[in-house]
Scaffold this motif. Structure first.
Motif, PDB file in Angstrom:
ATOM      1  N   SER A 275     -44.345 -11.715  22.501  1.00 52.66           N
ATOM      2  CA  SER A 275     -43.708 -10.701  23.352  1.00 52.66           C
ATOM      3  C   SER A 275     -42.403 -10.204  22.738  1.00 52.66           C
ATOM      4  O   SER A 275     -42.085  -9.013  22.815  1.00 52.66           O
ATOM      5  N   ALA A 276     -41.641 -11.107  22.129  1.00 54.32           N
ATOM      6  CA  ALA A 276     -40.382 -10.702  21.499  1.00 54.32           C
ATOM      7  C   ALA A 276     -40.647  -9.759  20.327  1.00 54.32           C
ATOM      8  O   ALA A 276     -39.949  -8.754  20.162  1.00 54.32           O
ATOM      9  N   VAL A 277     -41.660 -10.056  19.528  1.00 55.04           N
ATOM     10  CA  VAL A 277     -42.017  -9.168  18.412  1.00 55.04           C
ATOM     11  C   VAL A 277     -42.470  -7.808  18.949  1.00 55.04           C
ATOM     12  O   VAL A 277     -42.095  -6.759  18.417  1.00 55.04           O
ATOM     13  N   ALA A 278     -43.263  -7.822  20.021  1.00 57.11           N
ATOM     14  CA  ALA A 278     -43.723  -6.566  20.615  1.00 57.11           C
ATOM     15  C   ALA A 278     -42.546  -5.751  21.157  1.00 57.11           C
ATOM     16  O   ALA A 278     -42.513  -4.522  21.002  1.00 57.11           O
ATOM     17  N   LEU A 279     -41.585  -6.415  21.763  1.00 51.19           N
ATOM     18  CA  LEU A 279     -40.394  -5.710  22.240  1.00 51.19           C
ATOM     19  C   LEU A 279     -39.607  -5.131  21.070  1.00 51.19           C
ATOM     20  O   LEU A 279     -39.089  -4.006  21.148  1.00 51.19           O
ATOM     21  N   TRP A 280     -39.509  -5.870  19.989  1.00 45.07           N
ATOM     22  CA  TRP A 280     -38.812  -5.384  18.806  1.00 45.07           C
ATOM     23  C   TRP A 280     -39.491  -4.127  18.264  1.00 45.07           C
ATOM     24  O   TRP A 280     -38.825  -3.147  17.923  1.00 45.07           O
ATOM     25  N   VAL A 281     -40.824  -4.149  18.196  1.00 44.13           N
ATOM     26  CA  VAL A 281     -41.562  -2.972  17.729  1.00 44.13           C
ATOM     27  C   VAL A 281     -41.301  -1.789  18.665  1.00 44.13           C
ATOM     28  O   VAL A 281     -41.112  -0.658  18.211  1.00 44.13           O
ATOM     29  N   ALA A 282     -41.262  -2.054  19.969  1.00 45.94           N
ATOM     30  CA  ALA A 282     -40.988  -0.973  20.932  1.00 45.94           C
ATOM     31  C   ALA A 282     -39.602  -0.376  20.705  1.00 45.94           C
ATOM     32  O   ALA A 282     -39.432   0.844  20.812  1.00 45.94           O
ATOM     33  N   THR A 283     -38.623  -1.207  20.356  1.00 45.20           N
ATOM     34  CA  THR A 283     -37.278  -0.669  20.098  1.00 45.20           C
ATOM     35  C   THR A 283     -37.256   0.174  18.831  1.00 45.20           C
ATOM     36  O   THR A 283     -36.441   1.092  18.717  1.00 45.20           O
ATOM     37  N   LEU A 284     -38.150  -0.117  17.899  1.00 43.21           N
ATOM     38  CA  LEU A 284     -38.215   0.672  16.667  1.00 43.21           C
ATOM     39  C   LEU A 284     -38.949   1.992  16.859  1.00 43.21           C
ATOM     40  O   LEU A 284     -38.605   3.002  16.237  1.00 43.21           O
ATOM     41  N   VAL A 285     -39.960   1.992  17.722  1.00 41.97           N
ATOM     42  CA  VAL A 285     -40.866   3.140  17.844  1.00 41.97           C
ATOM     43  C   VAL A 285     -40.474   4.092  18.965  1.00 41.97           C
ATOM     44  O   VAL A 285     -40.619   5.305  18.827  1.00 41.97           O
ATOM     45  N   VAL A 286     -39.982   3.568  20.070  1.00 40.00           N
ATOM     46  CA  VAL A 286     -39.745   4.382  21.269  1.00 40.00           C
ATOM     47  C   VAL A 286     -38.259   4.728  21.385  1.00 40.00           C
ATOM     48  O   VAL A 286     -37.422   3.836  21.542  1.00 40.00           O
ATOM     49  N   PRO A 287     -37.925   6.018  21.318  1.00 42.28           N
ATOM     50  CA  PRO A 287     -36.535   6.410  21.577  1.00 42.28           C
ATOM     51  C   PRO A 287     -36.191   6.140  23.039  1.00 42.28           C
ATOM     52  O   PRO A 287     -36.970   6.442  23.927  1.00 42.28           O
ATOM     53  N   GLY A 288     -35.041   5.552  23.269  1.00 44.82           N
ATOM     54  CA  GLY A 288     -34.629   5.240  24.635  1.00 44.82           C
ATOM     55  C   GLY A 288     -34.831   3.781  24.994  1.00 44.82           C
ATOM     56  O   GLY A 288     -34.416   3.349  26.064  1.00 44.82           O
ATOM     57  N   VAL A 289     -35.455   3.017  24.117  1.00 38.87           N
ATOM     58  CA  VAL A 289     -35.567   1.567  24.295  1.00 38.87           C
ATOM     59  C   VAL A 289     -34.764   0.949  23.163  1.00 38.87           C
ATOM     60  O   VAL A 289     -35.122   1.088  21.990  1.00 38.87           O
ATOM     61  N   ASP A 290     -33.657   0.312  23.507  1.00 33.34           N
ATOM     62  CA  ASP A 290     -32.734  -0.195  22.497  1.00 33.34           C
ATOM     63  C   ASP A 290     -32.348  -1.634  22.781  1.00 33.34           C
ATOM     64  O   ASP A 290     -32.220  -2.051  23.935  1.00 33.34           O
ATOM     65  N   VAL A 291     -32.153  -2.367  21.715  1.00 34.79           N
ATOM     66  CA  VAL A 291     -31.634  -3.723  21.807  1.00 34.79           C
ATOM     67  C   VAL A 291     -30.434  -3.800  20.879  1.00 34.79           C
ATOM     68  O   VAL A 291     -30.448  -3.251  19.781  1.00 34.79           O
ATOM     69  N   GLY A 292     -29.398  -4.416  21.364  1.00 31.77           N
ATOM     70  CA  GLY A 292     -28.200  -4.560  20.552  1.00 31.77           C
ATOM     71  C   GLY A 292     -27.919  -6.023  20.295  1.00 31.77           C
ATOM     72  O   GLY A 292     -28.459  -6.913  20.939  1.00 31.77           O
ATOM     73  N   GLY A 293     -27.104  -6.243  19.363  1.00 34.69           N
ATOM     74  CA  GLY A 293     -26.693  -7.596  19.026  1.00 34.69           C
ATOM     75  C   GLY A 293     -25.642  -7.504  17.954  1.00 34.69           C
ATOM     76  O   GLY A 293     -25.635  -6.583  17.151  1.00 34.69           O
TER      77      GLY A 293
END
Length: 123
Positions: free
Chosen positions: A10-28
């Motif tokens: 799920s974490a990898v899938a979320l990471w892919v979503a942050t790369l592909v979908v504008p408006g879904v972002d993760v910061g760190g």
């Protein structure tokens, strides 16, 4: 062990979503911070799906039937938005900027999780 595999998937899938979908972002602040954020958000998303999705499916079964299952895409987007809301309240740097990014983000997460689950069999 199966729980950890699903969490990382799920974490990898979320990471892919942050790369592909504008408006879904993760910061760190660092790579480790981003990975820990993704794992935490994956855990939240998993708990939200495990607890609420079955209830929504039972209550909204008529909508699922009438729309031939397409209502599930809307439900997934709303659960993705709920995950964003919980993450914000836990001060996690994960953001979803509205319904459509949530819709596409949830769709990407579902497809990537499915593809990874085909490649990695959970026993």
């Amino acid at each position: 062990m199966g729980f950890l595999i699903r969490l990382v998937t799920s974490a990898v899938a979320l990471w892919v979503a942050t790369l592909v979908v504008p408006g879904v972002d993760v910061g760190g602040r660092s790579g480790t911070g981003t990975v820990l954020t993704l794992l935490a958000v994956a855990l939240i998303f998993g708990v939200v799906n495990a607890v609420l999705k079955p209830v929504i499916q039972v209550v909204g079964c008529v909508f699922y039937l009438l729309t031939l299952g397409l209502f599930a895409l809307v439900v997934n987007a709303l659960l993705f938005l709920l995950t964003d809301w919980i993450a914000r309240h836990l001060d996690l740097p994960f953001r979803v900027e509205g319904f459509w990014p949530a819709f596409w983000g949830a769709l990407v997460v579902a497809v990537v999780t499915w593809l990874i689950s085909i490649a990695v069999r959970d026993r």
